[in-house]
Motif scaffolding. Sequence first.
Motif, PDB file in Angstrom:
ATOM      1  N   PHE A 103      -1.560  14.527 -46.774  1.00 48.35           N
ATOM      2  CA  PHE A 103      -1.833  15.851 -46.200  1.00 48.35           C
ATOM      3  C   PHE A 103      -2.064  15.759 -44.690  1.00 48.35           C
ATOM      4  O   PHE A 103      -1.590  16.605 -43.922  1.00 48.35           O
ATOM      5  N   LEU A 104      -2.774  14.733 -44.245  1.00 46.04           N
ATOM      6  CA  LEU A 104      -3.017  14.554 -42.809  1.00 46.04           C
ATOM      7  C   LEU A 104      -1.725  14.264 -42.055  1.00 46.04           C
ATOM      8  O   LEU A 104      -1.532  14.748 -40.930  1.00 46.04           O
ATOM      9  N   LEU A 105      -0.841  13.497 -42.661  1.00 46.90           N
ATOM     10  CA  LEU A 105       0.456  13.227 -42.033  1.00 46.90           C
ATOM     11  C   LEU A 105       1.222  14.529 -41.826  1.00 46.90           C
ATOM     12  O   LEU A 105       1.852  14.745 -40.777  1.00 46.90           O
ATOM     13  N   LEU A 107      -0.114  17.561 -41.472  1.00 49.55           N
ATOM     14  CA  LEU A 107      -0.772  18.332 -40.414  1.00 49.55           C
ATOM     15  C   LEU A 107      -0.436  17.779 -39.028  1.00 49.55           C
ATOM     16  O   LEU A 107      -0.214  18.538 -38.077  1.00 49.55           O
ATOM     17  N   ILE A 108      -0.391  16.456 -38.914  1.00 48.97           N
ATOM     18  CA  ILE A 108      -0.093  15.823 -37.624  1.00 48.97           C
ATOM     19  C   ILE A 108       1.342  16.089 -37.211  1.00 48.97           C
ATOM     20  O   ILE A 108       1.620  16.465 -36.061  1.00 48.97           O
ATOM     21  N   ILE A 109       2.270  15.904 -38.135  1.00 51.63           N
ATOM     22  CA  ILE A 109       3.688  16.144 -37.830  1.00 51.63           C
ATOM     23  C   ILE A 109       3.902  17.603 -37.438  1.00 51.63           C
ATOM     24  O   ILE A 109       4.634  17.915 -36.491  1.00 51.63           O
ATOM     25  N   LYS A 110       3.258  18.503 -38.173  1.00 51.00           N
ATOM     26  CA  LYS A 110       3.385  19.931 -37.877  1.00 51.00           C
ATOM     27  C   LYS A 110       2.844  20.248 -36.487  1.00 51.00           C
ATOM     28  O   LYS A 110       3.461  21.019 -35.727  1.00 51.00           O
ATOM     29  N   LYS A 111       1.711  19.656 -36.141  1.00 54.24           N
ATOM     30  CA  LYS A 111       1.104  19.905 -34.836  1.00 54.24           C
ATOM     31  C   LYS A 111       1.971  19.368 -33.703  1.00 54.24           C
ATOM     32  O   LYS A 111       2.161  20.034 -32.669  1.00 54.24           O
ATOM     33  N   ILE A 112       2.492  18.171 -33.870  1.00 53.60           N
ATOM     34  CA  ILE A 112       3.284  17.529 -32.814  1.00 53.60           C
ATOM     35  C   ILE A 112       4.598  18.266 -32.584  1.00 53.60           C
ATOM     36  O   ILE A 112       5.035  18.446 -31.442  1.00 53.60           O
ATOM     37  N   HIS A 113       5.225  18.740 -33.665  1.00 46.98           N
ATOM     38  CA  HIS A 113       6.561  19.331 -33.573  1.00 46.98           C
ATOM     39  C   HIS A 113       6.534  20.851 -33.755  1.00 46.98           C
ATOM     40  O   HIS A 113       7.538  21.443 -34.153  1.00 46.98           O
ATOM     41  N   TYR A 159      -5.578  13.699 -35.660  1.00 45.26           N
ATOM     42  CA  TYR A 159      -5.293  15.124 -35.846  1.00 45.26           C
ATOM     43  C   TYR A 159      -6.301  15.997 -35.104  1.00 45.26           C
ATOM     44  O   TYR A 159      -5.929  16.973 -34.438  1.00 45.26           O
ATOM     45  N   LEU A 160      -7.573  15.657 -35.219  1.00 50.40           N
ATOM     46  CA  LEU A 160      -8.606  16.430 -34.522  1.00 50.40           C
ATOM     47  C   LEU A 160      -8.429  16.343 -33.011  1.00 50.40           C
ATOM     48  O   LEU A 160      -8.640  17.324 -32.288  1.00 50.40           O
ATOM     49  N   ASN A 161      -8.013  15.176 -32.525  1.00 49.36           N
ATOM     50  CA  ASN A 161      -7.754  15.025 -31.095  1.00 49.36           C
ATOM     51  C   ASN A 161      -6.606  15.919 -30.650  1.00 49.36           C
ATOM     52  O   ASN A 161      -6.674  16.565 -29.596  1.00 49.36           O
ATOM     53  N   LEU A 162      -5.554  15.983 -31.450  1.00 48.10           N
ATOM     54  CA  LEU A 162      -4.408  16.830 -31.115  1.00 48.10           C
ATOM     55  C   LEU A 162      -4.807  18.299 -31.032  1.00 48.10           C
ATOM     56  O   LEU A 162      -4.210  19.075 -30.274  1.00 48.10           O
ATOM     57  N   ASN A 163      -5.835  18.666 -31.788  1.00 48.09           N
ATOM     58  CA  ASN A 163      -6.307  20.050 -31.785  1.00 48.09           C
ATOM     59  C   ASN A 163      -7.410  20.300 -30.764  1.00 48.09           C
ATOM     60  O   ASN A 163      -7.941  21.406 -30.696  1.00 48.09           O
ATOM     61  N   GLY A 164      -7.757  19.288 -29.995  1.00 43.38           N
ATOM     62  CA  GLY A 164      -8.774  19.454 -28.965  1.00 43.38           C
ATOM     63  C   GLY A 164     -10.199  19.389 -29.461  1.00 43.38           C
ATOM     64  O   GLY A 164     -11.137  19.671 -28.707  1.00 43.38           O
ATOM     65  N   ASN A 165     -10.406  19.000 -30.726  1.00 45.76           N
ATOM     66  CA  ASN A 165     -11.761  18.865 -31.279  1.00 45.76           C
ATOM     67  C   ASN A 165     -12.268  17.446 -31.013  1.00 45.76           C
ATOM     68  O   ASN A 165     -12.359  16.605 -31.918  1.00 45.76           O
ATOM     69  N   HIS A 166     -12.587  17.173 -29.766  1.00 44.96           N
ATOM     70  CA  HIS A 166     -12.835  15.797 -29.346  1.00 44.96           C
ATOM     71  C   HIS A 166     -14.112  15.211 -29.930  1.00 44.96           C
ATOM     72  O   HIS A 166     -14.152  14.023 -30.276  1.00 44.96           O
ATOM     73  N   THR A 182     -10.976  -3.110 -35.864  1.00 49.29           N
ATOM     74  CA  THR A 182      -9.837  -3.004 -34.946  1.00 49.29           C
ATOM     75  C   THR A 182      -9.413  -1.563 -34.699  1.00 49.29           C
ATOM     76  O   THR A 182      -8.613  -1.305 -33.788  1.00 49.29           O
ATOM     77  N   ASN A 183      -9.953  -0.627 -35.462  1.00 48.51           N
ATOM     78  CA  ASN A 183      -9.627   0.783 -35.219  1.00 48.51           C
ATOM     79  C   ASN A 183     -10.223   1.304 -33.916  1.00 48.51           C
ATOM     80  O   ASN A 183      -9.907   2.425 -33.500  1.00 48.51           O
ATOM     81  N   ILE A 184     -11.053   0.493 -33.257  1.00 46.89           N
ATOM     82  CA  ILE A 184     -11.508   0.855 -31.910  1.00 46.89           C
ATOM     83  C   ILE A 184     -10.295   1.021 -30.992  1.00 46.89           C
ATOM     84  O   ILE A 184     -10.324   1.819 -30.042  1.00 46.89           O
ATOM     85  N   ILE A 185      -9.232   0.292 -31.290  1.00 40.01           N
ATOM     86  CA  ILE A 185      -8.005   0.394 -30.482  1.00 40.01           C
ATOM     87  C   ILE A 185      -7.447   1.804 -30.556  1.00 40.01           C
ATOM     88  O   ILE A 185      -6.970   2.357 -29.546  1.00 40.01           O
ATOM     89  N   TRP A 186      -7.524   2.438 -31.723  1.00 39.82           N
ATOM     90  CA  TRP A 186      -6.955   3.780 -31.876  1.00 39.82           C
ATOM     91  C   TRP A 186      -7.904   4.851 -31.371  1.00 39.82           C
ATOM     92  O   TRP A 186      -7.463   5.970 -31.071  1.00 39.82           O
ATOM     93  N   VAL A 187      -9.190   4.512 -31.244  1.00 41.86           N
ATOM     94  CA  VAL A 187     -10.095   5.380 -30.493  1.00 41.86           C
ATOM     95  C   VAL A 187      -9.687   5.369 -29.019  1.00 41.86           C
ATOM     96  O   VAL A 187      -9.641   6.412 -28.362  1.00 41.86           O
ATOM     97  N   LEU A 188      -9.375   4.178 -28.509  1.00 46.24           N
ATOM     98  CA  LEU A 188      -8.885   4.074 -27.135  1.00 46.24           C
ATOM     99  C   LEU A 188      -7.546   4.786 -26.976  1.00 46.24           C
ATOM    100  O   LEU A 188      -7.250   5.342 -25.907  1.00 46.24           O
ATOM    101  N   PHE A 189      -6.749   4.803 -28.036  1.00 49.37           N
ATOM    102  CA  PHE A 189      -5.461   5.496 -28.016  1.00 49.37           C
ATOM    103  C   PHE A 189      -5.661   6.994 -27.781  1.00 49.37           C
ATOM    104  O   PHE A 189      -5.049   7.582 -26.877  1.00 49.37           O
ATOM    105  N   VAL A 190      -6.525   7.620 -28.576  1.00 44.53           N
ATOM    106  CA  VAL A 190      -6.736   9.067 -28.399  1.00 44.53           C
ATOM    107  C   VAL A 190      -7.468   9.347 -27.089  1.00 44.53           C
ATOM    108  O   VAL A 190      -7.279  10.404 -26.476  1.00 44.53           O
TER     109      VAL A 190
END
Length: 467
Positions: A103-105, A107-113, A159-166, A182-190
């Motif tokens: 479901f999250l995938l 929402l993310i794909i829908k938001k990006i495209h 997904y929340l980052n894409l919606n501005g809910n930082h 290692t998910n700290i890397i993806w925190v740095l990503f957003v």
Amino acid sequence: MPDVSACLAAATFLLISIIPFYFSNDAQPKPYMDEIFHVPQAKRFCDGNYSYWDPMITTLPGLYIISVVLLKPLSLILPQTQDVCSTHNLRAVNLLFMSGNMFLLYLIIKKIHVNNKMISNSTLVLNAWTLAFFPVLYFFSGMYYTDPGAVCFTLLMYYLNLNGNHFASAIFGVVAIVFRQTNIIWVLFVLGLTKGRQLIIWMEQEKKDITRMTDLRTLITLFNLIFKSVRHKPSRIFELILAIFKSTWCYIAVVIGFITFVFINGGIVVGDKSHHQACLNFPQIFYFLCVTLAFSCMHIASPSKIVYFLKFSFQSPVKVSVFVLLAYYLIANYTYVHEYLLADNRHYPFYVWSKIFKRHENVKYGLIVVYLFAAIAVSKALENKDVFWKIVFLICLCACSIPQKLLEFRYFIIPYLIFRVNITITSKFKLLVELLLYISINFLTFYIFIQKTFKWSDSDDLQRFMW
């Protein structure tokens, strides 16, 4: 509402996934592989024993905590003699995470495209459904590993980052880290993406005629604008810094907290650190490119992409030569082989290494042409992303893969999913073929896991093949 179809798809995905889950659990009811550490630890948490910690476990207790939260209420409705935190039930937690991932995938794909009118909602759902069956991740829907949950909370953070809910994004970033450090890397990503968006907004305000943000010339424009603003409008620089800080302070707080944890803990890994020593294994980037090429072949390896690769190679001999020479140097000087890769014949990477890389000492150099094609194909697929996104993704990809000594396909799950959700796919036919490919691989891997058992000479336990 269009999200209803996604909810139905997620529910259908869950029902279908129960089938391989049932057969794999029936074949292997006892904890297997890393489960021999995870399951007993989770059971102790279920019993209220939070003081004991198995030193062989290297990740934080996020999986066990969430498992207790989800399963402990069952004790109110089930007989007291029934173990609510049985191996079966603990594994079932990952079924829920996998459905959430689907479901999250979506929402993310829908938001990006969202602005691409060529992509119908049914295509978005099919794309998400296909990705939810990504074989390297899907296999662990039937086992008690950290991967499904770690991916779920990382996707939720994205997904929340894409919606501005930082703020909420940062909170779930913490949860993702508690599943796997290692998910700290993806925190740095957003965090990097948020900074990039603020820079683009500022550039568009300062220079109205900017239309293309996808190449390195954007950086030159940015530096020129900053230089001019410093000289003539310093207040605009202050406004930019303030805007960036307002949208990123929560991520910065998470990063500072993580650095504090690393300092106190004496490293990223908890528990046994002996087999998780960081190194500069640069060829991991090439391995990721190969995995991406293999699993996204329907989208990045079509005949037209091959023609583009040949044209690019002839038209840009300098770039090709630099890539080949750099790849040769990195492979020759920075290839590391973990002892587990050579010793544990239960994992598919063991056979990739022994059947391909060990066949001849020069095979690793012969594969450079494959790496080149994959690099060009991936770059082409992401050509519409802005230059800040590309830089941040490349940095995070390097950070999550290069320090790893062990060739482990699971390390590529999150960067692969991020790549896939960000490329534009309009063809339902290609998605259906990709879905069929994924399901076929999943069927084969579950069949091998269940049916093709073997024994080691020094053990009576059945051994099984897995990712």
